[in-house]
Design an enzyme around this catalytic site. Structure first.
Site, PDB file in Angstrom:
ATOM      1  N   PHE A 101       0.855  -1.188   0.000  1.00 24.56           N
ATOM      2  CA  PHE A 101       0.000   0.000   0.000  1.00 24.56           C
ATOM      3  C   PHE A 101       0.890   1.237   0.000  1.00 24.56           C
ATOM      4  O   PHE A 101       2.079   1.155   0.294  1.00 24.56           O
ATOM      5  CB  PHE A 101      -0.905  -0.001   1.238  1.00 24.56           C
ATOM      6  CG  PHE A 101      -2.365   0.041   0.913  1.00 24.56           C
ATOM      7  CD1 PHE A 101      -3.008  -1.070   0.412  1.00 24.56           C
ATOM      8  CD2 PHE A 101      -3.104   1.209   1.100  1.00 24.56           C
ATOM      9  CE1 PHE A 101      -4.358  -1.033   0.102  1.00 24.56           C
ATOM     10  CE2 PHE A 101      -4.454   1.255   0.795  1.00 24.56           C
ATOM     11  CZ  PHE A 101      -5.081   0.141   0.298  1.00 24.56           C
ATOM     12  N   GLN A 118      -7.467  14.656   3.826  1.00 22.61           N
ATOM     13  CA  GLN A 118      -6.825  13.837   2.802  1.00 22.61           C
ATOM     14  C   GLN A 118      -7.673  13.771   1.538  1.00 22.61           C
ATOM     15  O   GLN A 118      -8.860  13.450   1.608  1.00 22.61           O
ATOM     16  CB  GLN A 118      -6.638  12.432   3.338  1.00 22.61           C
ATOM     17  CG  GLN A 118      -6.047  11.474   2.315  1.00 22.61           C
ATOM     18  CD  GLN A 118      -5.474  10.260   3.007  1.00 22.61           C
ATOM     19  OE1 GLN A 118      -6.187   9.312   3.310  1.00 22.61           O
ATOM     20  NE2 GLN A 118      -4.195  10.296   3.276  1.00 22.61           N
ATOM     21  N   HIS A 165      -8.091  11.620  -1.589  1.00 30.50           N
ATOM     22  CA  HIS A 165      -7.670  10.314  -2.108  1.00 30.50           C
ATOM     23  C   HIS A 165      -7.447  10.460  -3.601  1.00 30.50           C
ATOM     24  O   HIS A 165      -8.283  11.045  -4.295  1.00 30.50           O
ATOM     25  CB  HIS A 165      -8.742   9.267  -1.828  1.00 30.50           C
ATOM     26  CG  HIS A 165      -8.257   7.869  -2.017  1.00 30.50           C
ATOM     27  ND1 HIS A 165      -7.929   7.365  -3.256  1.00 30.50           N
ATOM     28  CD2 HIS A 165      -8.021   6.880  -1.131  1.00 30.50           C
ATOM     29  CE1 HIS A 165      -7.516   6.114  -3.108  1.00 30.50           C
ATOM     30  NE2 HIS A 165      -7.559   5.796  -1.838  1.00 30.50           N
ATOM     31  N   LEU A 185     -15.112   5.745  -4.196  1.00 32.27           N
ATOM     32  CA  LEU A 185     -13.693   5.417  -4.052  1.00 32.27           C
ATOM     33  C   LEU A 185     -13.267   4.196  -4.857  1.00 32.27           C
ATOM     34  O   LEU A 185     -13.945   3.171  -4.849  1.00 32.27           O
ATOM     35  CB  LEU A 185     -13.378   5.138  -2.580  1.00 32.27           C
ATOM     36  CG  LEU A 185     -11.916   4.763  -2.332  1.00 32.27           C
ATOM     37  CD1 LEU A 185     -11.022   5.979  -2.409  1.00 32.27           C
ATOM     38  CD2 LEU A 185     -11.740   4.073  -1.003  1.00 32.27           C
ATOM     39  N   GLU A 198      -6.808   2.242  -3.099  1.00 28.51           N
ATOM     40  CA  GLU A 198      -5.374   2.191  -3.378  1.00 28.51           C
ATOM     41  C   GLU A 198      -4.911   0.740  -3.596  1.00 28.51           C
ATOM     42  O   GLU A 198      -3.844   0.495  -4.157  1.00 28.51           O
ATOM     43  CB  GLU A 198      -4.672   2.773  -2.150  1.00 28.51           C
ATOM     44  CG  GLU A 198      -3.246   3.164  -2.316  1.00 28.51           C
ATOM     45  CD  GLU A 198      -2.815   4.055  -1.139  1.00 28.51           C
ATOM     46  OE1 GLU A 198      -3.358   5.163  -0.998  1.00 28.51           O
ATOM     47  OE2 GLU A 198      -1.961   3.617  -0.366  1.00 28.51           O
ATOM     48  N   ARG A 248      -0.419   9.508  -0.211  1.00 24.14           N
ATOM     49  CA  ARG A 248      -1.594  10.020  -0.931  1.00 24.14           C
ATOM     50  C   ARG A 248      -1.514  11.503  -1.257  1.00 24.14           C
ATOM     51  O   ARG A 248      -1.959  11.936  -2.321  1.00 24.14           O
ATOM     52  CB  ARG A 248      -2.852   9.769  -0.095  1.00 24.14           C
ATOM     53  CG  ARG A 248      -3.212   8.311  -0.108  1.00 24.14           C
ATOM     54  CD  ARG A 248      -4.445   8.031   0.690  1.00 24.14           C
ATOM     55  NE  ARG A 248      -4.690   6.595   0.626  1.00 24.14           N
ATOM     56  CZ  ARG A 248      -5.565   5.950   1.358  1.00 24.14           C
ATOM     57  NH1 ARG A 248      -6.302   6.613   2.230  1.00 24.14           N
ATOM     58  NH2 ARG A 248      -5.722   4.654   1.229  1.00 24.14           N
ATOM     59  N   HIS A 294     -11.443  12.450   1.266  1.00 25.98           N
ATOM     60  CA  HIS A 294     -11.565  11.075   1.717  1.00 25.98           C
ATOM     61  C   HIS A 294     -11.514  10.928   3.234  1.00 25.98           C
ATOM     62  O   HIS A 294     -12.229  10.125   3.803  1.00 25.98           O
ATOM     63  CB  HIS A 294     -10.408  10.284   1.091  1.00 25.98           C
ATOM     64  CG  HIS A 294     -10.408   8.831   1.388  1.00 25.98           C
ATOM     65  ND1 HIS A 294     -11.475   8.017   1.088  1.00 25.98           N
ATOM     66  CD2 HIS A 294      -9.477   8.026   1.967  1.00 25.98           C
ATOM     67  CE1 HIS A 294     -11.191   6.769   1.458  1.00 25.98           C
ATOM     68  NE2 HIS A 294      -9.993   6.766   2.010  1.00 25.98           N
ATOM     69  N   ARG A 323      -2.572  10.830   6.458  1.00 30.60           N
ATOM     70  CA  ARG A 323      -2.719   9.443   6.914  1.00 30.60           C
ATOM     71  C   ARG A 323      -2.229   8.471   5.846  1.00 30.60           C
ATOM     72  O   ARG A 323      -2.480   8.683   4.662  1.00 30.60           O
ATOM     73  CB  ARG A 323      -4.187   9.159   7.209  1.00 30.60           C
ATOM     74  CG  ARG A 323      -4.470   7.689   7.506  1.00 30.60           C
ATOM     75  CD  ARG A 323      -5.920   7.466   7.883  1.00 30.60           C
ATOM     76  NE  ARG A 323      -6.831   7.524   6.761  1.00 30.60           N
ATOM     77  CZ  ARG A 323      -7.170   6.472   5.992  1.00 30.60           C
ATOM     78  NH1 ARG A 323      -6.626   5.280   6.201  1.00 30.60           N
ATOM     79  NH2 ARG A 323      -8.027   6.612   5.013  1.00 30.60           N
TER      80      ARG A 323
END
Ligand SMILES: Cc1cc2nc3c(=O)[nH]c(=O)nc-3n(C[C@H](O)[C@H](O)[C@H](O)COP(=O)(O)OP(=O)(O)OC[C@H]3O[C@@H](n4cnc5c(N)ncnc54)[C@H](O)[C@@H]3O)c2cc1C
Length: 587
Positions: A119, A240, A242, A252, A255, A286, A353, A398
């Site tokens: 990730f 954040q 995304h 969404l 990722e 991100r 996000h 994050r």
């Protein structure tokens, strides 16, 4: 009108992963626990988490908690509190195995161990090769987690108040928290839920923006309730974006797609992330990927007739991997983008996000606020965990899969703290006479408002202002205008009117009450963002493009009553290991 009161040991507002992990621990300890939720527990936003939950199990590549901690500190752009980050990363393996033993259906490797995928922002050897750290149940990890926790709670006799909306926090003259007022949505009745401990787990507030991956219920209610009760909100400038929300819809695309080997291309078919992050490429943090995408679009290399999005390519993974590891993504892409990823790339844009800020807490889940003894005095009886809280493990940005970890680690930790605190304070404190006044005043204002503005209209103005003035890149003049505009919108919020005054399942009233909370989240965000004159993590200012540790290595605190800002130091000292001092972030 007399209001019905009910007493519990603990009242939890929110039945997502954070609320349910805490509830389980408390119910199993024999406490009388009430859990409120606006929706059926398993419909909380946690259910839509796709990619996974981070833990350094080392099932695929070598890994350990200290590397996980390093990645998280670096990912936070050094704004995360290192004591809380060490606490979380050290407990990760234990809480994941615990979930496994609760019956959570993780995917498996051939050797039977929990499946893990790479990730974004996950490295190894303090900055070397990619570690494979995200434990996954296909691309439906949150679904598996939430259902597991719900079933366990049913077994433990947790009492759920389904379709009950928490309205306001009850505090006495000492500032101690004694419970909440709440409305049963089915009947419109209001009740006081009195508690020795009140835990907020109300999730995020992404609906303050126009384009968001968040569920419609994510209106930042916990933050609104806390702010109205005088508790400051921390680090609200950090949101954040995304990188891969479906263009035009916001849904969404995890990722996990890039974790499995998918990548982004521009209109020339170029894999542009190689230019921005030569090592991590599409799996950089991100904030880094979202900014790169925004620059590509701004410079005219976006795709489609309007050059306004980019493409996420994954057909080269092959139909088998897509069907087995990313079945939910394929479904979403076909439904919302009319693209079957087995053959076609998915049109994507950066989309709001996750909220890094929230109600300030320590790593025991206790809410802390500045008072006589310093910036972090405990607010007695009040706890917060999950996305509504700011511990702060995510700092300014994050890392993917660290939130599912955060909600179970701190859900459990806060519950353990409550169990300990209730051993010392085993009585209900007397309720103040005005316990429900604030809520009743809000409701009667709505009841009696004439010539007011439509709620949906004001909500749309609010989210548009946020999107236009507080986006991926932030500019001095747009932020300054944004502060004025959002205050104007807030004035309009105070004068909304609902035409339908019926009591039974009146969603118009619920939306009006939610707007009071969205307003608090929006104002806190805009004012905090305008004031922070540097770029860090998700907060990218055009006029101050560099991080400024000399002046800004500190947390923001916003006070709603007088719209005042204060700051407190970042906790740079971990619990047992050496601190990771701030250095330049490269991927
Ligand atoms: C689409 C999507 C995918 C994601 N994927 C991942 C991922 O793969 N890995 C990862 O780590 N993170 C992921 N995240 C982030 C993560 O899922 C969330 O941050 C996390 O699940 C939040 O959990 P929570 O328990 O704090 O809140 P939620 O799950 O949002 O639950 C909030 C609860 O509060 C209740 N509530 C709210 N207001 C009130 C009120 N006024 N009265 C009563 N109840 C109220 C709601 O009904 C709900 O039960 C994703 C987020 C999204 C949006």
């Amino acid at each position: 009108m007399s209001i019905i009161k009910r007493k519990f040991d603990v009242v939890i507002v929110g039945a997502g992963g954070a609320g349910m992990r805490a509830a389980l621990q408390l119910s199993e300890a024999g406490l009388k626990v009430a859990v409120l939720s606006k929706v059926f527990p398993t419909r909380s936003h946690t259910v839509s988490a796709q990619g996974g939950i981070a833990a350094s199990l080392g099932n695929v590549t070598e890994d350990n908690w200290h590397w996980h901690m390093y990645d998280t500190v670096k990912g936070s752009d050094y704004l995360g509190d290192q004591d809380a980050i060490e606490f979380m990363c050290r407990q990760a393996n234990e809480v994941v195995y615990e979930l496994e033993h609760f019956g959570m259906p993780f995917d498996r490797l051939d050797n039977g161990k929990i499946y893990q995928r790479p990730f974004g922002g996950q490295s190894q050897n303090f900055g070397g090769a990619q570690a494979t750290r995200s434990c996954a149940a296909a691309d439906r990890t949150g679904h598996a987690l939430l259902h597991t926790l719900y079933q366990r709670n049913v077994g433990a006799n947790t009492q759920f108040f389904v379709e009950w909306m928490g309205l306001d926090l009850i505090r006495d003259e000492h500032g101690d928290v004694l419970g909440v007022t709440a409305m049963e949505m089915e009947t419109g009745d209001v009740m006081i839920l009195q508690a020795k401990a009140t835990l907020f787990a109300t999730g995020g507030g992404g609906r303050v923006f126009q384009a968001s991956t968040n569920a419609l219920i994510n209106t930042g209610d916990g933050l609104g309730m806390a702010a109205r009760a005088g508790v400051p909100l921390e680090d609200m400038e950090f949101w954040q974006f995304h990188p891969t929300g479906v263009h035009g819809v916001g849904v969404l695309i995890s990722e996990a797609v890039r974790g499995e080997g998918g990548y982004l291309i521009n209109k020339d078919g170029e894999r542009f992330m190689e230019r921005y992050a030569p090592n991590a490429k599409d799996l950089a943090s991100r904030d880094v990927v979202a900014r790169a995408m925004t620059i590509e679009i701004k410079d005219g290399r976006g795709c489609g007739d309007d050059n306004d999005h980019l493409l996420l390519k994954l057909d080269h993974l092959g139909a088998d991997i897509i069907k087995s590891r990313l079945p939910g993504i394929r479904e979403l892409a076909m439904k919302f983008a009319d693209a079957d990823p087995i053959h076609d790339p998915i049109p994507v844009v950066p989309t709001v996000h996750y909220m890094m800020g929230g109600i300030p807490t320590n790593y025991y889940g206790q809410v802390v606020a500045p008072y006589k003894t310093g910036p972090e005095e405990i607010v007695t009886g009040f706890y917060a965990v999950g996305e509504c809280a700011c511990v702060s493990v995510h700092g300014a940005n994050r890392l993917g899969t660290n939130s599912l970890l955060d909600i179970v680690v701190f859900g459990r930790a806060a519950a353990n703290q409550i169990i300990e605190d209730l051993e010392r304070n085993s009585h209900h404190k007397p309720l103040p006479a005005d316990a429900a006044d604030k809520s009743m005043a809000r409701l009667s204002r709505l009841e009696n408002q004439v010539d007011g503005e439509n709620v949906a209209q004001v909500t749309a103005a609010l989210s548009k202002t946020m999107q236009t003035h507080c986006g991926v890149f932030r500019f001095e003049d747009t932020l300054q205008q944004g502060v004025e505009k959002i205050k104007e919108v807030a004035d309009r919020v105070a004068l909304t009117e609902i035409k339908d005054k019926s009591k039974v399942f009146n969603t118009a009233r619920i939306e009006a009450l939610e707007l009071d909370n969205l307003k608090e989240v929006a104002i806190a965000t805009m004012i905090s963002a305008e004031a922070r004159r540097e770029s860090r993590g998700a907060h990218a200012r055009d006029d101050f493009p560099e991080r400024d540790d000399d002046n800004w290595l500190k947390h923001t605190l916003f006070f709603s009553a007088d719209k005042r800002l204060d700051y407190k130091p970042v906790r740079l000292k971990p619990l047992t290991v050496d601190s990771f001092p701030p250095k330049k972030r490269t991927y």
